[in-house]
Design a protein around this motif. Structure first.
Motif, mmCIF file in Angstrom:
data_model
loop_
_atom_site.group_PDB
_atom_site.id
_atom_site.type_symbol
_atom_site.label_atom_id
_atom_site.label_comp_id
_atom_site.label_asym_id
_atom_site.label_seq_id
_atom_site.Cartn_x
_atom_site.Cartn_y
_atom_site.Cartn_z
ATOM 1 N N THR A 6 -13.597 82.266 27.253
ATOM 2 C CA THR A 6 -14.734 82.982 27.823
ATOM 3 C C THR A 6 -15.519 82.011 28.703
ATOM 4 O OG1 THR A 6 -16.228 82.439 25.996
ATOM 5 C CG2 THR A 6 -14.924 84.495 25.802
ATOM 6 N N ASP A 7 -16.352 82.553 29.565
ATOM 7 C CA ASP A 7 -17.180 81.705 30.427
ATOM 8 C C ASP A 7 -18.092 80.803 29.609
ATOM 9 O OD1 ASP A 7 -16.030 82.822 32.692
ATOM 10 O OD2 ASP A 7 -17.655 84.262 33.010
ATOM 11 N N THR A 8 -18.604 81.328 28.515
ATOM 12 C CA THR A 8 -19.484 80.541 27.645
ATOM 13 C C THR A 8 -18.728 79.356 27.044
ATOM 14 O OG1 THR A 8 -20.679 82.565 27.107
ATOM 15 C CG2 THR A 8 -21.070 80.662 25.683
ATOM 16 N N ALA A 9 -17.516 79.587 26.584
ATOM 17 C CA ALA A 9 -16.714 78.501 26.006
ATOM 18 C C ALA A 9 -16.386 77.455 27.065
ATOM 19 C CB ALA A 9 -15.439 79.057 25.388
ATOM 20 N N ILE A 10 -16.025 77.891 28.255
ATOM 21 C CA ILE A 10 -15.724 76.951 29.340
ATOM 22 C C ILE A 10 -16.940 76.097 29.643
ATOM 23 C CG2 ILE A 10 -15.196 76.769 31.811
ATOM 24 C CD1 ILE A 10 -13.481 79.341 31.437
ATOM 25 N N HIS A 11 -18.098 76.736 29.727
ATOM 26 C CA HIS A 11 -19.346 76.017 30.022
ATOM 27 C C HIS A 11 -19.643 74.946 28.960
ATOM 28 C CE1 HIS A 11 -23.450 75.339 31.385
ATOM 29 N NE2 HIS A 11 -23.862 75.568 30.142
ATOM 30 N N ARG A 12 -19.360 75.256 27.694
ATOM 31 C CA ARG A 12 -19.628 74.310 26.604
ATOM 32 C C ARG A 12 -18.573 73.200 26.512
ATOM 33 N NH1 ARG A 12 -24.654 74.432 24.415
ATOM 34 N NH2 ARG A 12 -23.690 73.302 22.710
ATOM 35 N N LEU A 13 -17.324 73.502 26.876
ATOM 36 C CA LEU A 13 -16.231 72.532 26.737
ATOM 37 C C LEU A 13 -16.094 71.586 27.931
ATOM 38 C CD1 LEU A 13 -13.545 74.889 25.222
ATOM 39 C CD2 LEU A 13 -14.544 72.888 24.097
ATOM 40 N N ARG A 14 -16.399 72.071 29.116
ATOM 41 C CA ARG A 14 -16.163 71.278 30.323
ATOM 42 C C ARG A 14 -16.811 69.888 30.307
ATOM 43 N NH1 ARG A 14 -13.488 73.200 34.735
ATOM 44 N NH2 ARG A 14 -13.877 75.327 34.083
ATOM 45 N N PRO A 15 -18.042 69.724 29.823
ATOM 46 C CA PRO A 15 -18.623 68.374 29.798
ATOM 47 C C PRO A 15 -17.830 67.381 28.930
ATOM 48 C CG PRO A 15 -20.334 70.015 29.479
ATOM 49 C CD PRO A 15 -19.019 70.740 29.427
ATOM 50 N N PHE A 16 -17.224 67.857 27.873
ATOM 51 C CA PHE A 16 -16.451 66.976 26.995
ATOM 52 C C PHE A 16 -15.135 66.571 27.639
ATOM 53 C CE2 PHE A 16 -19.009 69.497 24.017
ATOM 54 C CZ PHE A 16 -19.673 68.478 23.361
ATOM 55 N N ILE A 17 -14.571 67.446 28.423
ATOM 56 C CA ILE A 17 -13.253 67.215 29.003
ATOM 57 C C ILE A 17 -13.352 66.490 30.339
ATOM 58 C CG2 ILE A 17 -11.186 68.358 29.897
ATOM 59 C CD1 ILE A 17 -11.810 70.594 27.820
ATOM 60 N N GLY A 18 -14.257 66.913 31.196
ATOM 61 C CA GLY A 18 -14.355 66.392 32.551
ATOM 62 C C GLY A 18 -14.720 64.923 32.643
ATOM 63 N N GLN A 19 -15.758 64.508 31.978
ATOM 64 C CA GLN A 19 -16.252 63.142 32.106
ATOM 65 C C GLN A 19 -15.371 62.128 31.386
ATOM 66 O OE1 GLN A 19 -20.187 63.366 30.517
ATOM 67 N NE2 GLN A 19 -21.054 64.224 32.385
ATOM 68 N N ASN A 20 -14.815 62.509 30.278
ATOM 69 C CA ASN A 20 -14.109 61.557 29.428
ATOM 70 C C ASN A 20 -12.592 61.628 29.557
ATOM 71 O OD1 ASN A 20 -16.603 60.771 28.290
ATOM 72 N ND2 ASN A 20 -16.569 62.594 27.042
ATOM 73 N N GLU A 21 -12.092 62.469 30.453
ATOM 74 C CA GLU A 21 -10.658 62.651 30.628
ATOM 75 C C GLU A 21 -9.961 62.967 29.310
ATOM 76 O OE1 GLU A 21 -8.948 59.498 32.913
ATOM 77 O OE2 GLU A 21 -10.553 59.553 34.374
ATOM 78 N N ALA A 22 -10.610 63.756 28.497
ATOM 79 C CA ALA A 22 -10.052 64.161 27.211
ATOM 80 C C ALA A 22 -9.178 65.392 27.398
ATOM 81 C CB ALA A 22 -11.167 64.462 26.222
ATOM 82 N N ILE A 23 -8.275 65.588 26.466
ATOM 83 C CA ILE A 23 -7.414 66.760 26.439
ATOM 84 C C ILE A 23 -7.819 67.596 25.238
ATOM 85 C CG2 ILE A 23 -5.043 67.599 26.234
ATOM 86 C CD1 ILE A 23 -4.143 64.880 27.363
#
Length: 107
Positions: A6-23
Motif C-alpha cells: 500500500t502507499d502507506t507501507a511504501i511511505h514507511r519502508l522507503r526511508p529504511f531501504i533508500g538511505q541504507n541500501e538495505a534489502i
C-alpha cells in the motif's frame, strides 16, 4: 509470489531501504516458537540475499524471501501499515497472516 504494497507501507519502508541500501526480506520467523511449522511472518532488513532466496514480484519495493518459507504463504499478498499500532500487516484475500508485523534490522 506476488506482493502488493500500500502507499502507506511504501511511505514507511522507503526511508529504511533508500538511505541504507538495505534489502527487505519476508521471513517465517520460527525463533522461540517451538518448532519449524510454528512461526510468525516478519519483515527483516538485510544487507544481501542468501543462497536460496527468491525475489517476489512487486510493483514498487524489492522484497526477497526464503524459498523454504514459500509454503507458508499464498501466491498473492499485500503489505500495509497500521498507524494506530505502528506495525505492518501481511494479508491476502483469504486471511490476515500478521496484523502486528515487525520490521527487524538484521544487518
Amino acid at each position: 509470489m506476488k506482493i502488493t504494497f500500500t502507499d502507506t507501507a511504501i511511505h514507511r519502508l522507503r526511508p529504511f531501504i533508500g538511505q541504507n541500501e538495505a534489502i527487505l526480506k519476508l521471513v517465517f520467523d520460527t525463533e522461540d516458537c517451538g518448532c519449524s511449522v510454528n512461526g510468525v511472518p516478519t519483515l527483516w532488513l538485510v544487507s544481501q540475499a542468501n543462497d536460496g532466496d527468491l525475489t517476489a514480484e512487486t510493483e514498487s519495493l524489492k522484497l526477497i524471501y526464503k524459498a523454504k518459507d514459500e509454503i507458508f504463504f499464498e501466491e498473492n499478498m499485500k503489505i500495509d501499515y497500521h498507524e494506530g499500532n505502528k506495525s505492518y500487516i501481511l494479508k491476502s484475500n483469504n486471511q490476515i497472516y500478521n496484523a502486528g508485523m515487525s520490521l527487524v534490522d538484521k544487518r
